[in-house]
Design an enzyme around this catalytic site. Structure first.
Site, mmCIF file in Angstrom:
data_model
loop_
_atom_site.group_PDB
_atom_site.id
_atom_site.type_symbol
_atom_site.label_atom_id
_atom_site.label_comp_id
_atom_site.label_asym_id
_atom_site.label_seq_id
_atom_site.Cartn_x
_atom_site.Cartn_y
_atom_site.Cartn_z
ATOM 1 N N ASN A 27 41.426 33.303 40.532
ATOM 2 C CA ASN A 27 40.090 33.875 40.355
ATOM 3 C C ASN A 27 40.138 35.318 39.852
ATOM 4 O O ASN A 27 40.842 36.143 40.440
ATOM 5 C CB ASN A 27 39.374 33.845 41.713
ATOM 6 C CG ASN A 27 38.028 34.521 41.704
ATOM 7 O OD1 ASN A 27 37.115 34.070 41.027
ATOM 8 N ND2 ASN A 27 37.896 35.612 42.446
ATOM 9 N N GLU A 28 39.389 35.598 38.809
ATOM 10 C CA GLU A 28 39.156 36.970 38.328
ATOM 11 C C GLU A 28 40.457 37.764 38.190
ATOM 12 O O GLU A 28 40.596 38.844 38.744
ATOM 13 C CB GLU A 28 38.179 37.700 39.266
ATOM 14 C CG GLU A 28 36.777 37.102 39.234
ATOM 15 C CD GLU A 28 35.801 37.782 40.203
ATOM 16 O OE1 GLU A 28 36.235 38.150 41.310
ATOM 17 O OE2 GLU A 28 34.631 37.928 39.856
ATOM 18 N N LEU A 29 41.414 37.199 37.472
ATOM 19 C CA LEU A 29 42.699 37.884 37.316
ATOM 20 C C LEU A 29 42.715 38.716 36.039
ATOM 21 O O LEU A 29 42.884 39.920 36.087
ATOM 22 C CB LEU A 29 43.835 36.860 37.341
ATOM 23 C CG LEU A 29 43.894 36.022 38.639
ATOM 24 C CD1 LEU A 29 44.923 34.920 38.530
ATOM 25 C CD2 LEU A 29 44.180 36.905 39.850
#
Ligand SMILES: *[C@@H]1O[C@H](CO)[C@@H](O)[C@H](O)[C@H]1NC(C)=O
Ligand SMILES: *[C@@H]1O[C@H](CO)[C@@H](O)[C@H](O)[C@H]1NC(C)=O
Ligand SMILES: *[C@@H]1O[C@H](CO)[C@@H](O)[C@H](O)[C@H]1NC(C)=O
Ligand SMILES: *[C@@H]1O[C@H](CO)[C@@H](O)[C@H](O)[C@H]1NC(C)=O
Ligand SMILES: *[C@@H]1O[C@H](CO)[C@@H](O)[C@H](O)[C@H]1NC(C)=O
Ligand SMILES: *[C@@H]1O[C@H](CO)[C@@H](O)[C@H](O)[C@H]1NC(C)=O
Length: 927
Positions: free
Chosen positions: A476-478
């Site tokens: 997630n959201e890297l």
């Protein structure tokens, strides 16, 4: 490899296989939970379970979700917890081998049998199995004991090891318990902005003792991969090809090498469609693998809900030895479909259609583009063992009722249980799945990578047969957040951290995914600009694009949060991308939900308990009195509510609290609706936008969050509004808040052209028709997954004779069309409302709402007798959970609406019906 399988290779041809096996389900034995830290605690335990659950059942602690127990119970997460079984006397003394099989241990455990150490574990997401034949052979009292270490203690100790990795900046540090990125445990257990931080421990998944006879195997995991001949991940397959079915069985025990693998494929009536032997069968490293070609016409396709039938098949696989004896067998329910994430460059044909250059970013099911409608799923409870199939079924019914076809199962929770995929298979919900990494950069030492490899290998194989599995993302959201933040805070170190990111998410995870399945697409980060190059002749095929973008071109998917509510409803602040995978704003849960979680004295907006339960913004550590961060989030909700809607000012404090909660929900729903309509219209724009998944589907406790469904299943305003705006055909207003240019569009996500009749009528709030100079009707055609403009004007001009605060436009569309894979023509209708000024300025009048209930039709009828009613809300008391067929709608003066309902649970004996009330936005203007 067990010592017996080495012998198997030598002796296979001499032995006749036997199928004897005995399975002891460890949920059927008595367990005791104790703690080395607190010698006075000893309570009955369950399996699967976690210590908090068993301590609560024994009333050693109160309800973990009540009040500030999130803070008060940290001692549990900071301690060891030991699960000890009763004596396992039913175990046989005559088996050839005995094994322990754990489908999940949360997380750090030391396992003993008969007082002897068996093994230690350190990954919540792995399946562990250990042969214990020797221990058992010399054992008087077969007691199994599992000592769970404190994850918070071990995470700290790991972070403090000499030479351990550090990062210039990480969002991870904003939450309660630190250092979760060092351990393979559900990351939100250490805190997230929509949930509590309990750091639970325990045997959270089923566990068994398996006893086998000679030449017998127990299948502990299965991989089934179905794809079109020649298919490669991430690329559109040739839909005219036959199917390839690869099956692979991971077993414990000993199975001769020269076995046959038979298969039987049955339809949902148990009629056999195909059967025979798999080809190319191999048996090594305790895995039996084979494949077969399934002719394309032999099976029907599986489709997501709204796009066709959810056709499922039963696949039985039988391992057969000498003399036709079945050694092991397994049955899985599966389906035939292809689903890919298309990130290919925009083609010339697409450019010719007006699509902006760049790359695609959308899903294709069975070769068709579609519009993905849905939301983000978080763990439905802080304690997964309490999440039953019945509970998920109720939630997924709300997903389907809400016109959603896809959920993004957010990473940093836990891998979804099989029963969740089974429900999604049946109901046609596509599950975008993710590996459990989020909002952090991770270590890349060999031990960590090896641990991750086992986890990914097991999980990819376990769930691959489910047709609802739509996609794997690394985390997630890297790329859009973590790498971005490193670049902001330490640009000179970006190369190093990007290389480490690639080590984990490309070099380690991608080859495992592509090595196990040809049918599922993978992308390292939930939000990204997609791949720049894809080359399957390389060991690791993906080259990420990152910021290597051409101006004017469009790439990737979007993630959008803007807590400055002065930007809300201003389309120029919304991201333009190919797909919106996260966006949102938080709201309060209902009064009824708050009543489950806080004392009556806390039922007011500025209650310290309520403020501290608002984890947006997160506390920033273990401080239990950081009101400042919680207050910021409370402020964002109140400012938005006051800016856009009439301010509730009720004399009765409870009614006032309830009205405030309600207004924050209306803002949330209104804002999401505006974004969803913008994204859906994007299907007709150069971005060719093909998906919107809002943040977030449901709650895991009672708190201010982004959820549309509260903890017990009660729908917030958002879920009703999303249901309305996710209908196949909608009519939508678009106001440019600066120029006052105003447009109305009809949007359709059906797969064939529709013909639509539109009517547009202006009214004042009393319901008098206004003589505004724009066409009052139109006939338009809307192409497949497209949108057509039906009005383009300017409100300053057309409303020059009227007060915008007293002008509303009613828009209606009625269209003839067919659903995908259906020949039946249906009528699709939608009604929408536009107010030329914000509702906080509107000249609201008393709509004179009347409510009645009919026992014979089981419906409520609401009528606006005196004026236009905005945001009509049917409310029902606690004690029941139900959803109305529609809610939070508008009524014109004199209009009435009949509303049915579905009861999900009821402890009131039907008395909830007498407690149903109705209100509209006007009610906020009267004390
Ligand atoms: C429980 O014991 C472990 C091991 O001795 C220790 O690290 C931890 O701090 C203890 N927890 C509490 C709450 O005392
Ligand atoms: C706590 O659990 C960990 C992990 O199983 C173990 O290594 C440690 O010895 C335990 N400590 C105590 C005091 O039981
Ligand atoms: C872990 O470290 C943090 C910060 O360094 C500290 O506040 C916390 O008490 C530690 N937790 C445990 C269980 O030792
Ligand atoms: C198919 O077989 C299963 C058990 O093997 C049974 O439970 C189910 O009812 C059968 N279905 C039909 C449609 O006969
Ligand atoms: C054998 O299987 C285990 C676990 O399933 C895996 O970790 C290992 O890499 C495999 N070894 C080989 C040589 O394939
Ligand atoms: C079996 O292996 C051969 C040779 O590698 C291959 O051509 C064939 O496609 C395989 N069959 C199946 C069903 O996978």
């Amino acid at each position: 490899m067990s010592r017996r399988s080495t012998q198997a290779i030598l002796a296979a041809s001499l032995v006749t296989a036997s199928c004897s096996q005995q399975v002891l389900d460890l949920s059927s034995v008595k367990w005791t939970v104790t703690s080395p830290n607190f010698t006075y605690i000893s309570v009955p335990g369950k399996l699967p379970s976690q210590a908090h659950i068993d301590l609560y059942a024994a009333q050693v602690i109160g309800n973990p979700l009540f009040g500030l127990n999130d803070f008060n119970l940290r001692w549990i997460g900071d301690s060891n917890w030991t699960y000890t079984s009763e004596s396992l006397n039913s175990l046989s003394k005559n088996s050839s081998s005995t094994w322990l099989l754990f489908n999940g241990l949360d997380t750090f455990s030391s396992i003993e049998l008969c007082g002897k150490h068996v093994a230690s574990t350190n990954n919540q997401f792995r399946q562990y199995y250990f042969e214990v034949s020797d221990i058992l052979s010399s054992c008087q009292d077969p007691v199994l004991s599992i000592n769970f270490g404190s994850a918070t203690v071990i995470a700290n100790a790991t972070a403090n090891e000499p030479g351990q990795e550090t990062w210039p900046y990480s969002v991870e540090g904003l939450f309660e318990f630190p250092n979760r990125q060092f351990i393979r445990k559900e990351q939100n257990d250490f805190g997230w902005d929509w949930g509590p931080a309990f750091a639970p421990a325990g045997p959270w998944q089923p566990a068994y003792v398996i006893q086998l006879g000679a030449w017998s195997g127990y299948i502990r995991n299965t991989l089934i991969d179905v794809y079109r001949e020649g298919q490669l991940n991430l690329l559109p397959p040739d839909q005219s090809k036959d199917w390839v079915l690869n099956a692979s069985l991971d077993y414990m025990g000993s199975i001769p090498t020269d076995v046959v693998l038979n298969y039987v494929l049955q339809d949902s009536n148990n009629a056999t469609i195909l059967s025979g032997q798999l080809s190319n069968v191999t048996n090594h490293n305790n895995t039996i693998t084979g494949g077969v070609v399934i002719p394309r016409d032999a099976v029907d396709l599986w489709w997501p809900v709204g796009m066709g039938p959810q056709t499922l098949y039963k696949l039985s696989l039988n391992v057969v030895g000498n003399g036709n004896s079945t050694i092991a067998s397994v049955t899985k329910r599966m389906g035939f479909r292809t689903i890919i994430l298309n990130e290919l460059p925009i083609s010339q044909a697409q450019l010719d259609q007006g699509i902006a250059p760049g790359n695609n970013w959308h899903f294709e099911i069975n070769g068709h583009e579609f519009y993905a409608k849905g939301s983000n799923f978080i763990p439905p409870d802080p304690f997964w063992p309490t999440v039953t199939e019945a509970r998920l079924r109720q939630l997924f019914e709300s997903v389907v009722d809400g016109n959603q076809n896809m959920l993004r199962v957010w990473s940093s929770g836990a891998y979804s249980p099989d029963f969740m995929y089974d429900l999604a298979d049946e109901m046609g919900i596509m599950l975008w799945s993710e590996f459990e990494f989020g909002d952090a950069l991770y270590p890349v030492d060999q031990a960590f990578l090896d641990n991750v490899k086992e986890e990914v290998f097991y999980q990819v194989r376990r769930v691959n047969h489910h047709p609802s599995l739509a996609f794997w993302a690394g985390g997630n959201e890297l790329e859009n957040l973590e790498l971005y933040l490193v670049n902001q805070s330490a640009p000179d170190q970006l190369d190093r951290y990007m290389a480490e990111y690639e080590t984990l998410f490309l070099d380690t995870i991608a080859p495992i995914v592509f090595g196990q399945t040809r049918s599922i697409s993978y992308s390292p980060s939930s939000t990204s600009n997609g791949w720049q190059e894809l080359n399957f002749s390389l060991p690791q095929p993906i080259t990420e694009r990152y910021e290597n973008v051409t101006p004017g071109s469009i790439y990737g998917d979007t993630d959008h949060y803007d807590y400055d509510s002065s930007h809300s409803f201003n389309f120029s602040t919304y991201p333009v991308g190919r797909f919106a995978n996260e966006f949102g704003y938080h709201s309060m849960p209902s009064l009824q939900t708050w009543q489950q979680a806080v004392d009556p004295s806390d039922l007011h907006f500025n209650s310290s308990v309520i403020t501290l339960r608002n984890h947006h913004y997160p506390s920033g550590g273990l401080n239990t009195s950081n009101y400042v961060n919680g207050s910021k989030g409370m402020g964002e909700m109140t400012i938005a509510a006051q800016r856009w809607y009439p301010v509730p000012n009720k004399r009765d404090p409870l009614a006032n609290f309830s009205a405030w909660c309600q207004t924050t929900q209306i803002f949330q729903a209104d804002y999401y609706s505006s974004q969803i309509q913008f994204y859906r219209r994007g299907s007709a724009m150069p971005e060719r936008q093909l998906g919107s998944l809002y943040w977030q589907l449901e709650d895991q406790w009672q708190a201010p969050t982004w959820a549309g469904i509260e903890y017990d299943g009660r729908w917030k305003v958002l879920h009703y509004v999303a249901k309305d705006i996710y209908q196949p055909v909608i009519i939508s207003p678009f106001l440019n808040v600066t120029s006052h240019d105003f447009e109305v569009w009809v949007i359709s996500d059906l797969w064939s052209e529709i013909s639509a009749s539109v009517s547009l009528s202006w009214y004042d709030w009393s319901g008098n028709k206004l003589n505004v100079s724009n066409p009052s009707s139109a006939h338009v055609r809307v192409g497949a997954i497209n949108a057509t403009q039906v009005l383009s004007t300017n409100t300053n001009e057309i409303l020059s004779d009227y007060d915008p605060a007293n002008s509303i436009l009613v828009m209606e569309v009625s269209a003839q069309g067919t659903r995908p894979n259906s020949k039946r023509t249906e009528t699709f209708t939608h009604k929408n409302w536009f107010h030329a000024d914000r509702l906080s300025n509107a000249k609201l009048v008393d709509p004179g709402l009347e409510l009645s209930h009919s026992n014979s039709t089981s419906t409520f009828t609401v009528k606006a007798t005196k004026g236009v009613a905005a945001w009509v809300w049917l409310d029902y008391p606690s004690g029941a959970v139900l959803n109305f067929d529609a809610n939070s709608f508008w009524l014109l003066t004199g209009e009435e609406r009949e509303v049915g309902y579905t009861v999900k649970s009821d402890t009131t004996g039907g008395k909830w019906i007498d407690g149903v009330t109705v209100r509209s936005l006007w009610d906020n203007t009267v004390p």
